[in-house]
Design a protein around this motif. Structure first.
Motif: not given
Length: 679
Positions: A639, A652-654, A669
Motif C-alpha cells: 500500500k 504498509r500492506w492492504h 492495514e
C-alpha cells in the motif's frame, strides 16, 4: 561599544542598512546598540528569488527530505545557543526568558521534523482525510490532496520572541515546501539576524529558502498574489492595516493573524485557599505576569475568581510578586528583566493608566521601583502591576485594553455562568485557563467559553507536575484564537503545515489516485510480483504488488480449540442457540482474531528475509461472519512505503480476506519493517 549594522539577507546576499535607518537601543541600559534599514532592497527581486530558487528546490524534496533538513538545522542551532543568549540579554530577557525564546524555537523545529517523518508520507503530495467513494462499484473515487503553494510566505513577527516567533512559523512553512521572507520587529531584530546568519552559514537550507528583511517591508505586500501567504503576529491595529491592503484583498492573498488577546484565568469554585489548586493558580498567574516581563501574547491579563476569594487572591499574589527581583537580566538574583524597548515601556504605562481609571491598583508602584544592577536608569524597567476591578460587569477598559507587560487585573464572579460571561467579554482570546479539580466545572466552562478561545488549559493537582503552563503554546496544538485574537491559527501539528498548501479535491479512478498519491487505493490494478513480496527488499517492492493466497477451510474444531486455548469462550463462538438469537450471527461463528491468525498463516513467507518485524495493525473491520465449514482466502497488497532509517523502511500492506463466495469478511492495514538489502 561598536554599533551593530544589521544586515538583510536578500537574493543570496547580505545587504547592510541604507537610506532612512532606524536606531535600536538596549532594553537594559538605553544605549544605542544597532541600526537597521531596508530602503535599498528591491522587493520584487526578493519575491522572484524565493519563487524561482527557493520554491523549486524545496518542492523537489519530499516531506521526509524536508523533515530531515529541519532536524539538521535544529541540531545546528542547538549546538550554538550561547552567543544567542548573550544577545538576548539586550532585549531585557533573563536567561530563563531566553530559553523560552531560543530553546523553545529550536524545540518547535525538532517537533515538526519528527511529525514530518512520522505523520506525513515520504512523498510530494499530502493526502488529507479519508478516501471518498463516489460510485456504486468503486470505479470513481475522491480524495483531498494538499500540494505546496507556488509562492512565498511572508512572516511579519513580533518583538517579544525574536527567535521562537520566527522558528515556529518557519518550521511548518519549510516542511510544506514553501520559501519564506522573514520580517522581524526592528527593536529586537538583532537576535533574529544572528539566528538567520547561523542558518545560512550552516549550508543546510536550499538557496532561496529563507530571506530576511531588517527594516520596513516597502511595497512587498503590493506585489503578492494568490499563491502567497502573509503570517502576522502583533497588534490588532497593525493587523487590520496590513490585511486591508488593496493588493491583499484583490488577489485573495492568505492572511493569518495572531494578535492582541486579553487572556483570562479562572479559579474554580472548588479551589479554596487550603487546596493545591489555589496555590497552583497563584503560581501560574504570577509566573505569567513576570515571565518575559509579561510580554507574551498568551499571558494572563484577567484573573476571574469567586467574589469571596478576591482578597485572598490579591493578598497571595501581592506576597509572591513582592519576591520578584527586577533588574539587569545578567545580574544574580534577577527574576524579571526589562521590557523590550523604551517605546514599549511608554505604551505599557499608558495602558496601565487607562486600566487604572476604572480599577484600583492593588500591587505595584512604578515610582518606587528598585532595580538589581548598576546604571539602569535609562532601561525599560517597570513594576508588576496588579489591579482590582470591583465592577467587571460595567467596566469596559479592562475587557478591551491590553497593557503588554507585567499587568493583570483581578475580578470576582458570582457563579459559573457569570465567570463564562466575563471570560467571553475579552472578545476572543488565544487561551484561557481554568484551575479546578471538579470535572463538572471543566465541562460547563468548555461548553460556555470554548467558542471564544483558541485554547482552553485546565490544570489541577493531578496534572500540575507535568503540565506545560497556561502561557506555553505547543507545536502539537493549535495556536490562535477568534475575534480580537485575530481569527487565525498556527502550529497544531500537521495542520500548521497545510496552512501553506492548497487543499484540492481530486476525483478519478483507483489507478489514477494511486499514481497521484503514491498510496495504493482499493480497486486499482494489482501488480504480479516476480517473487513473494516478503522475499523482496524495501527498494524492490512496488506499490500495488499483490499476493493472492489459496483458501483454508474453517472447522468447528478450529473454533473450539481457539476458544479454549485463548480463554475467549464468548457465547457467539460456543453456544449455538445463543449465537443464533443474536441479530448479527447465523449461529456459532469463528473468532475475528482466529481469522487474523489464519490470514497470517496464509500470506506469511516463513523463511528469513528482508521483512524484519510486524509493527502494527490499523483500521481492522469485520464485514461478514465466518461459520464452520466456510473457506477463507487473503489478498495482501503493498500500500505505501516510508523510509525510516538508512537500513530499513516501513511498508504498509492492504489486507483483504474473502470467503468461498468472494464476499469480503475482513479488511485491515498491516505494518512491517523491511530491510533495504538482503541479510
Amino acid at each position: 561599544m561598536s554599533i551593530m549594522q544589521l544586515e538583510s539577507y536578500a537574493g543570496g546576499q547580505w545587504v547592510g542598512p541604507s537610506g532612512k535607518t532606524r536606531k535600536i537601543f538596549s532594553a537594559v541600559t538605553g544605549e544605542h546598540i544597532a541600526n537597521a534599514g531596508s530602503d535599498s532592497l528591491d522587493f520584487q527581486a526578493v519575491i522572484d528569488y524565493a519563487k524561482q530558487k527557493g520554491g523549486p528546490a524545496l518542492r523537489a524534496m519530499t516531506f521526509h527530505d524536508r523533515a530531515r533538513m529541519l532536524k539538521a538545522l535544529a541540531t545546528y542551532l542547538n549546538e550554538r545557543r550561547d552567543p544567542l543568549y548573550e544577545l538576548s540579554y539586550k532585549t531585557g530577557a533573563t536567561l530563563a526568558d531566553s530559553k523560552i525564546d531560543i530553546d523553545g524555537g529550536i524545540g518547535t523545529m525538532f517537533v515538526y521534523a519528527s511529525k514530518g517523518r512520522r505523520e506525513m508520507p515520504d512523498a510530494h503530495i499530502y493526502p488529507d482525510g479519508d478516501l471518498e467513494i463516489l460510485s456504486r462499484n468503486g470505479t470513481f473515487l475522491g480524495q483531498h490532496y494538499c500540494t505546496p503553494l507556488l509562492g512565498v510566505a511572508v512572516h511579519i513577527n513580533a518583538f517579544n520572541f525574536p527567535m521562537w516567533g520566527m522558528l515556529e512559523k518557519l518550521a511548518p512553512t519549510l516542511l510544506a515546501g514553501v520559501p519564506a521572507i522573514v520580517k522581524p520587529a526592528t527593536s529586537t531584530s538583532y537576535l533574529t539576524e544572528a539566528c538567520v546568519k547561523m542558518m545560512i552559514e550552516s549550508g543546510i537550507l536550499p538557496e532561496g529558502a529563507v530571506q530576511l528583511i531588517m527594516g520596513g517591508t516597502g511595497d512587498l505586500l503590493d506585489r503578492l498574489d494568490c499563491q502567497d501567504v502573509v503570517s502576522f503576529t502583533g497588534s490588532a491595529n497593525t493587523a487590520s492595516y496590513l490585511k486591508s491592503n488593496d493588493n491583499i484583498l484583490k488577489n485573495g492573498v492568505r492572511f493569518v493573524a495572531e494578535q492582541d488577546s486579553l487572556n483570562a484565568s479562572v479559579l474554580g469554585p472548588d479551589a479554596t485557599p487550603d487546596t493545591p489548586e489555589f496555590d497552583l493558580f497563584i503560581k501560574e498567574a504570577s509566573r505569567e505576569m513576570t515571565t518575559k516581563a509579561g510580554q507574551k501574547c498568551t499571558a494572563i491579563r484577567r484573573m476571574i475568581v469567586q467574589q469571596d476569594r478576591v482578597q485572598d487572591v490579591i493578598d497571595a499574589m501581592s506576597a509572591r510578586l513582592a519576591k520578584t527581583v527586577i533588574g539587569d537580566p545578567t545580574a544574580d538574583g534577577t527574576r524579571m528583566g526589562a521590557l523590550a524597548s523604551l517605546d514599549q515601556k511608554r505604551d505599557v504605562l499608558e495602558k496601565a493608566a487607562e486600566i487604572g481609571s476604572e480599577c484600583t491598583l492593588a500591587y505595584g508602584d512604578q515610582d518606587a521601583l528598585s532595580l538589581n544592577g548598576d546604571d539602569l536608569d535609562n532601561g525599560a524597567f517597570v513594576s508588576p502591576m496588579l489591579f482590582h476591578c470591583e465592577n467587571p460587569d460595567t467596566a469596559s477598559i479592562v475587557h478591551s485594553t491590553e497593557a503588554f507587560g507585567p499587568v493583570a487585573t483581578v475580578m470576582g464572579y458570582r457563579d459559573l455562568n457569570h465567570a463564562i460571561e466575563l471570560m467571553n467579554k475579552g472578545g476572543g482570546s488565544l487561551v484561557a485557563s481554568v484551575i479546578t479539580n471538579d470535572p463538572s466545572v471543566a465541562q460547563q466552562l468548555t461548553m460556555g467559553a470554548g467558542a471564544f478561545h483558541g485554547r482552553l488549559y485546565f490544570n489541577n493537582r493531578d496534572s500540575m507536575k507535568e503540565s506545560t503552563g497556561h502561557g506555553s503554546p505547543l507545536p502539537h496544538m493549535v495556536h490562535g484564537g477568534p475575534g480580537r485574537a485575530g481569527g487565525g491559527e498556527e502550529l497544531g501539528g500537521v495542520r500548521g503545515v497545510t496552512h501553506y498548501m492548497q487543499r484540492t479535491a481530486v476525483q478519478g479512478s483507483p489507478d489514477l489516485l494511486t499514481a497521484i498519491g503514491g498510496t495504493y487505493v482499493k480497486g486499482a490494478k494489482f501488480i504480479e510480483p516476480p517473487a513473494h513480496p516478503f522475499t523482496r527488499t524495501f527498494n524492490e517492492l512496488q506499490i500495488g504488488e499483490t499476493v493472492h493466497t489459496p483458501s483454508r477451510k474453517v472447522t468447528l474444531e478450529d473454533i473450539e480449540h481457539f476458544a479454549h486455548f485463548t480463554g475467549d469462550t464468548f457465547y457467539a463462538h460456543m453456544d449455538e442457540e445463543a449465537a443464533a438469537a443474536n441479530p448479527f450471527f447465523p449461529g456459532r461463528v469463528a473468532h475475528g482474531y482466529l481469522l487474523l491468525s489464519f490470514a497470517a498463516g496464509l500470506f506469511v513467507e516463513p523463511n528469513p528475509g528482508p521483512v524484519l518485524a510486524n509493527t502494527g495493525l490499523n483500521d481492522l473491520s469485520f464485514q461478514k461472519p465466518v461459520s464452520a465449514g466456510d473457506e477463507v482466502r487473503v489478498s495482501i497488497t503493498v500500500k505505501r512505503k516510508t523510509k525510516r532509517t538508512d537500513e530499513y523502511g516501513e511498508v504498509r500492506w492492504h489486507v483483504n480476506m474473502f470467503n468461498q463466495d468472494d464476499e469480503q469478511v475482513a479488511e485491515y492495514e498491516l505494518l512491517t519493517m523491511v530491510a533495504f538489502e538482503r541479510t
